[in-house]
Design an enzyme around this catalytic site. Structure first.
Site, short mmCIF file in Angstrom:
data_model
loop_
_atom_site.label_atom_id
_atom_site.label_comp_id
_atom_site.label_asym_id
_atom_site.label_seq_id
_atom_site.Cartn_x
_atom_site.Cartn_y
_atom_site.Cartn_z
N ILE A 147 0.84 -1.20 0.00
CA ILE A 147 0.00 0.00 0.00
C ILE A 147 0.88 1.25 0.00
CG2 ILE A 147 -1.63 1.34 1.38
CD1 ILE A 147 -2.86 -1.31 2.30
N CYS A 148 0.67 2.10 -0.99
CA CYS A 148 1.36 3.40 -1.11
C CYS A 148 2.88 3.19 -1.05
CB CYS A 148 0.84 4.34 -0.03
SG CYS A 148 1.37 6.05 -0.27
N GLN A 149 3.55 3.78 -0.08
CA GLN A 149 5.00 3.59 0.05
C GLN A 149 5.31 2.10 0.25
OE1 GLN A 149 6.73 4.83 3.75
NE2 GLN A 149 8.61 5.56 2.78
#
Lengths: 355, 386
Positions: A147-149
């Site tokens: 998720i994301c980073q």
């Protein structure tokens, strides 16, 4: 000149109503119980330093995917976003559709963690968590959902350790960090990251909060609280609002060395796209990534613009690439009702077909 | 909530005051005189908030405070527009009058550093949220910097006056003398760095002031053009329109080269300043025979490296142990190629979760085949010797 069709007495009525809502809302806030973080039952499986690996209690009565899935969340903010409330939980959605879900909670790094590097996170922590899962389940490979980073970490990890990853799901993941619409990236281009890390040690969570809120300051620091008055005047909404509010301001500090490398290599030098990325001693070339990949992005994402994610298929060698576009924002993709109805089932269906 | 609670009584009183004051204002343009209804509202609300503060959790308190702060700004806007309307202006004229007042207030602050945004009217706080919150954050990170500005003669208002800085620059760049030459020069450099940061902060704030002014013009222009369904019909819709237009102007500014340079420069200057004062603090601690940041950093760095080495060694021991076990069932020479370890399932996976803080069996990432082969050879040799 056009006219605005309201009278002075209407204005007073509106204010009196606003005031009543505000007072009721504040009363509801006062009456609210303590706000919990995360709702689905889970068990601590492994821990190391500040990290904890959790396994969520599998749903009964559904056909279980034999390959467990590891959620790798960002170091920024806290992972309970994916499990924010009973009826808005990505994790619960995955469990209900047969996934065996594990999650890495990175905890709150302090100054003793400032020399943690991306190598420590990716080839160290993530790899050891994957090994724990492989041993527990007696499998060679696990599914990874970044998720994301955490998606960036997952991409790097999966490229380096393809023998341990069955399928990779990336959600709102910045791959090209220099798209013209990326405000965060625009802001950091002239920042002296070395000076920041050398001066601060770890990057304070408050500084990240300031940065994120200032992407849309009028909406996020002003309008939201005016709108909040309407929302919290209804007792039922208070807890949900407060959960989200708690999450927004729950920002761990970032381990200095990892932050230094992340911003320089990804945001300033865009090495996932331009090449030359090294994690520890290992070169990361996305061209080597041949795993099945499901890449999910949000169309109204103000943190990770869609273009930042959509470049992925051009960089990898996977012959099994699927893309899913969600009509919402960076947070909505986890907490909205629409996301629960569409995104989570789509992930499970995709994983089940490939496990 | 019980009616007998003292804070509940206070709240009731505040409500009565509020409704009475606004009703009077609606009836007569003279009602209330110069007294600000939004101030009255926020004061009574604040009293009530303080009374019940002890009964709330910190998370809730923060949300409540933000809610009340925004409520006050919203009421302030309403008050200004309402005043215009009770004086005979139509709503558009009233909104424009309010905007003109803000513009006038802004003009007097143009060119003055460290502006106090409360003087702009509470509603304008919003436009300076980024600069205000930055200031609070910067102050929290650099207490030594704030202390320096409290010194006699350190009036920040001189830092936008271009030439006025020069004499100070000359003083600060004069060489140190005598036994305490080095600390003296460090202090001088600290003040110089402080000036540079405040100048960068001033330039950042000034750019915000300009964009805020453009935003007001944009709002007024939109009000002139707007018609049909898009016309705001309530105070709330006027507010939402203001937010929308402000956000548009801000986004354009925030994506500009100018913003990138101003923001980057401000952050960099603050960090250089902070690092310098940390070094001064370190010198002081060393003189006091106390551990300082530099020393703790060195220990942390060494410790982190030791931990990496430790993990690496544990993995190697684990691999060697696994290899030692293999020949018991099959000769080492015929063992499965070690470059590709057998699946976890064939390596008797643990049925229960590994104990806390215990390392688990691990395949080292991208382990070089020759290194592993050498290790196998060493194991065979050891076994042969045994």
């Amino acid at each position: 000149m056009s006219n605005i069709p309201f009278r002075s007495d209407q204005l007073v009525d509106e204010l009196v109503q606003f005031n009543q809502n505000l007072s009721q809302g504040v009363k509801n806030l006062l009456d609210a119980d303590e706000i919990s973080a995360g709702v689905t039952p889970r068990q601590e499986i492994y821990s190391e330093d500040k990290l904890t690996l959790y396994r969520y209690q599998p749903s009964t009565g559904v056909v279980q995917n034999k390959i467990p899935t590891l959620i790798v969340y960002a170091l920024v903010n806290r992972p309970y976003m994916a499990d924010i409330q009973e009826n808005r939980s990505t994790i619960k959605g995955l469990l209900d559709t047969g996934q065996d879900v594990y999650l890495i909670d990175w905890g709150y790094p302090d100054m003793a963690d400032k020399y943690l590097t991306l190598d420590d996170y990716i080839n160290g922590y993530i790899d050891r968590c994957v090994d724990v899962m492989r041993e527990r389940h007696g499998v060679d490979k696990v599914n990874i959902l970044g998720i994301c980073q955490g998606g960036v970490f997952s991409l790097c990890y999966s490229t380096l350790h393809q023998d341990k990853v069955q399928n990779l799901v990336t959600m709102v993941t910045p791959v090209d960090c220099k798209t013209p619409d990326n405000m965060l990236s625009h802001w950091v281009q002239q920042m002296d990251i070395d000076a920041i890390v050398d001066a601060m040690g770890n990057l304070p969570g408050e500084m990240l909060n300031w940065t994120f809120l200032n992407l849309k300051p009028f909406q996020l620091m002003g309008q939201k609280y005016v709108s909040m008055v309407d929302i919290i005047s209804d007792e039922k909404n208070v807890k949900n609002f407060m959960r989200m509010e708690k999450w927004i301001f729950d920002s761990p500090d970032q381990a200095g060395e990892a932050f230094r490398q992340f911003i320089k290599d990804f945001f300033q030098q865009n090495k996932l796209v331009e090449g030359g990325l090294k994690i520890g001693k290992h070169d990361v070339d996305l061209k080597n990534l041949k795993l099945p990949v499901l890449n999910i992005y949000a169309e109204q994402d103000h943190l990770v613009p869609p273009a930042a994610s959509k470049i992925l298929p051009k960089l990898i060698s996977s012959k099994d690439y699927t893309e899913l576009s969600f009509p919402g924002g960076h947070i909505g993709i986890y907490v909205s009702g629409k996301a629960q109805a569409t995104v989570t089932p789509a992930i499970s269906e995709w994983l089940n077909k490939r496990s | 909530m019980s009616e007998s609670n003292p804070w509940a009584d206070q709240w009731l009183k505040a409500q009565q005051q509020f409704v009475g004051a606004w009703s009077d204002m609606a009836k007569s343009s003279n009602a209330g005189g110069n007294a600000s209804q939004s101030d009255l509202w926020s004061q009574s609300f604040e009293l009530w908030r303080q009374a019940c503060q002890a009964q709330t959790q910190p998370d809730i308190q923060q949300a409540m405070q933000k809610c009340i702060d925004m409520g006050k700004e919203y009421f302030s806007m309403a008050e200004q527009i309402s005043k215009g309307m009770t004086n005979g202006a139509n709503p558009v004229e009233a909104v424009n009058q309010w905007m003109e007042q803000i513009k006038q207030s802004m003009q007097q602050f143009s060119g003055v550093p460290g502006f106090d945004s409360t003087a702009f009217g509470d509603f304008m706080k919003q436009w300076f949220n980024p600069t205000q919150s930055w200031q609070q954050m910067a102050d929290a990170f650099t207490p030594m910097n704030q202390a320096a500005w409290q010194l006699p003669g350190m009036n920040t208002s001189v830092f936008n006056m271009g030439e006025a800085i020069d004499p100070m620059g000359k003083i600060l760049s004069s060489p140190g003398v005598g036994y305490f030459r080095e600390p003296q020069e460090k202090q001088q450099k600290g003040i110089q760095l402080g000036i540079e940061y405040h100048q960068a902060n001033f330039e950042f704030n000034q750019a915000f002031l300009r964009v805020a002014s453009e935003s007001i013009q944009g709002f007024q222009a939109r009000l002139l053009k707007i018609d049909g369904e898009a016309t705001p019909k309530t105070l709330r819709q006027i507010y939402d329109l203001w937010v929308e237009i402000s956000e548009e102007h801000y986004a354009e500014f925030a994506m500009s080269e100018e913003y990138q340079a101003l923001y980057g420069n401000m952050v960099n200057r603050l960090m250089i300043l902070k690092k310098h004062y940390s070094e001064i603090t370190d010198d002081f601690l060393r003189a006091m025979n106390l551990p300082n940041t530099r020393e703790v950093d060195t220990m942390q760095m060494r410790l982190q490296q030791l931990r990496r080495d430790n993990i690496e060694l544990r993995n190697e021991i684990k691999d060697i142990r696994a290899m030692l076990k293999q020949p018991q069932s099959a000769p080492a020479a015929k063992a499965t190629p070690v470059t590709k370890p057998a699946p976890a399932s064939k390596r008797a996976p643990a049925k229960t979760a590994p104990s806390r803080k215990k390392a688990v069996a691990r395949k080292a990432p991208a382990k070089k085949p020759d290194a592993v082969v050498k290790k196998q050879a060493a194991v065979n040799k050891a076994k042969a010797g045994a």
